[in-house]
Scaffold this motif. Sequence first.
Motif, PDB file in Angstrom:
ATOM      1  N   LEU A  46     -42.239  33.284 -63.137  1.00  0.00           N
ATOM      2  CA  LEU A  46     -41.365  32.332 -62.988  1.00  0.00           C
ATOM      3  C   LEU A  46     -40.199  32.288 -63.778  1.00  0.00           C
ATOM      4  N   THR A  47     -40.355  32.483 -65.249  1.00  0.00           N
ATOM      5  CA  THR A  47     -39.039  32.548 -66.107  1.00  0.00           C
ATOM      6  C   THR A  47     -38.304  33.673 -66.030  1.00  0.00           C
ATOM      7  N   GLY A  48     -38.956  34.922 -65.595  1.00  0.00           N
ATOM      8  CA  GLY A  48     -38.215  36.118 -65.472  1.00  0.00           C
ATOM      9  C   GLY A  48     -37.400  36.039 -64.116  1.00  0.00           C
ATOM     10  N   GLY A  49     -37.841  35.542 -63.096  1.00  0.00           N
ATOM     11  CA  GLY A  49     -37.305  35.104 -61.849  1.00  0.00           C
ATOM     12  C   GLY A  49     -35.931  34.342 -61.932  1.00  0.00           C
ATOM     13  N   LEU A  50     -36.097  33.466 -62.663  1.00  0.00           N
ATOM     14  CA  LEU A  50     -35.046  32.667 -62.836  1.00  0.00           C
ATOM     15  C   LEU A  50     -33.796  33.140 -63.898  1.00  0.00           C
ATOM     16  N   LEU A  51     -34.400  33.978 -64.725  1.00  0.00           N
ATOM     17  CA  LEU A  51     -33.483  34.652 -65.526  1.00  0.00           C
ATOM     18  C   LEU A  51     -32.581  35.781 -64.680  1.00  0.00           C
ATOM     19  N   LEU A  52     -33.446  36.260 -63.633  1.00  0.00           N
ATOM     20  CA  LEU A  52     -32.871  37.364 -62.775  1.00  0.00           C
ATOM     21  C   LEU A  52     -32.011  36.625 -61.675  1.00  0.00           C
ATOM     22  N   SER A  53     -32.271  35.280 -61.225  1.00  0.00           N
ATOM     23  CA  SER A  53     -31.628  34.999 -59.929  1.00  0.00           C
ATOM     24  C   SER A  53     -30.207  34.860 -60.167  1.00  0.00           C
ATOM     25  N   PRO A  54     -29.311  34.548 -61.131  1.00  0.00           N
ATOM     26  CA  PRO A  54     -28.070  34.605 -61.245  1.00  0.00           C
ATOM     27  C   PRO A  54     -27.360  36.033 -60.935  1.00  0.00           C
ATOM     28  N   VAL A  55     -27.968  37.020 -61.364  1.00  0.00           N
ATOM     29  CA  VAL A  55     -27.307  38.288 -61.397  1.00  0.00           C
ATOM     30  C   VAL A  55     -27.695  38.769 -59.903  1.00  0.00           C
ATOM     31  N   ALA A  56     -28.951  38.598 -59.187  1.00  0.00           N
ATOM     32  CA  ALA A  56     -29.335  38.688 -58.021  1.00  0.00           C
ATOM     33  C   ALA A  56     -28.528  38.097 -56.634  1.00  0.00           C
ATOM     34  N   GLY A  57     -28.409  36.776 -57.282  1.00  0.00           N
ATOM     35  CA  GLY A  57     -27.482  35.924 -56.303  1.00  0.00           C
ATOM     36  C   GLY A  57     -25.916  36.380 -56.108  1.00  0.00           C
ATOM     37  N   TRP A  58     -25.755  37.182 -56.958  1.00  0.00           N
ATOM     38  CA  TRP A  58     -24.144  37.626 -56.600  1.00  0.00           C
ATOM     39  C   TRP A  58     -24.238  38.877 -55.621  1.00  0.00           C
ATOM     40  N   PHE A  59     -25.271  39.428 -55.613  1.00  0.00           N
ATOM     41  CA  PHE A  59     -25.435  40.458 -54.406  1.00  0.00           C
ATOM     42  C   PHE A  59     -25.938  39.814 -53.095  1.00  0.00           C
ATOM     43  N   GLY A  60     -26.440  38.364 -52.968  1.00  0.00           N
ATOM     44  CA  GLY A  60     -26.792  37.791 -51.995  1.00  0.00           C
ATOM     45  C   GLY A  60     -28.572  37.722 -52.020  1.00  0.00           C
ATOM     46  N   MET A  61     -29.069  36.446 -51.756  1.00  0.00           N
ATOM     47  CA  MET A  61     -30.260  36.296 -51.564  1.00  0.00           C
ATOM     48  C   MET A  61     -30.798  35.596 -50.526  1.00  0.00           C
ATOM     49  N   ALA A  62     -30.017  35.502 -49.354  1.00  0.00           N
ATOM     50  CA  ALA A  62     -30.398  34.915 -48.219  1.00  0.00           C
ATOM     51  C   ALA A  62     -31.602  35.538 -47.676  1.00  0.00           C
ATOM     52  N   LEU A  63     -32.633  34.972 -47.305  1.00  0.00           N
ATOM     53  CA  LEU A  63     -34.130  35.255 -46.676  1.00  0.00           C
ATOM     54  C   LEU A  63     -34.117  35.035 -45.499  1.00  0.00           C
TER      55      LEU A  63
END
Length: 291
Positions: free
Chosen positions: A189-206
């Motif tokens: 959960l912590t790792g996912g939260l740390l990755l989310s800002p970077v991944a969100g730059w490329f789009g995370m719409a599911l």
Amino acid sequence: MSLVLPTRARSSAALVLAGVLWGTGGLAGSLLGDLAGLHPLAVAAYRLLVGGGVATLFVLLKGGALPRTPEAAKRVFVVGGLFALFQASYFAAVALSSVSVATMTTIGAAPVMVTLASVRKPQPWTLVSMLGTVAGLVLLRWSPDEPAHLFGGLACALLAAAGFAVLTLVTAKPVEGLEPLSTTAFGCLTGGLLLSPVAGWFGMALPLHADVLAVACYLGAVPTALAYAAYLRGLADAHPVLGALSAVLEPLTAAVLAAVLFGERLGVTAWCGAAVLVAALAVGYWRPEPR
């Protein structure tokens, strides 16, 4: 002696289970990316977030609690950071080189790094197992069509291997009040939260489609939450070198599944590599490095 052998057998079985389940994660992640049109970093973020969410829910339903000591909280943060580093570096290596080169370099280098860091004088059987692992991975993943200028991809793959090696060494030492499943849950959960800002730059719409959600749940629950919980459980009673060697079951399982499910043909060289990998793992389990 009668108490040692069953413990070693359970640890070995947990490590084998983790490696096999990881092998299904690559196919599930690729499928999720294709179905949802996600960037690999977004797939990695969802993998950790869903896996961490599922495992956390299970821990809480069993009566578990959040980390309450400074040591436990520090361990969760470190594991989360290493999860994020490993996933981001690996997918960067894939983007800069190829899946074959990234996987071969990451999984091949990790046992070597763990051995160099944890063993002053490796036993001959450990060296044989490591050399066989590297040789088997090269044969399994080698392709004559791979470009030669892969410095960036190799560098990221080595960084991913270092992250996995440090994760293996850190989690091999248990923290009081923090079980393997809790470490997996809160760490993912912590790792996912740390990755989310970077991944969100490329789009995370599911897309909210049944097939997309099913694949996302499988990716998070089975090859992430369950696999890492089994891996950390196995490390509790096994040498870190054996844990790192078990990771080579991931590309081996992925290659076999691709051949069986998708009709991808493995050449003679690849099958020879698979045989060498199995032999190298057998040596590692038969003559493990003493703790």
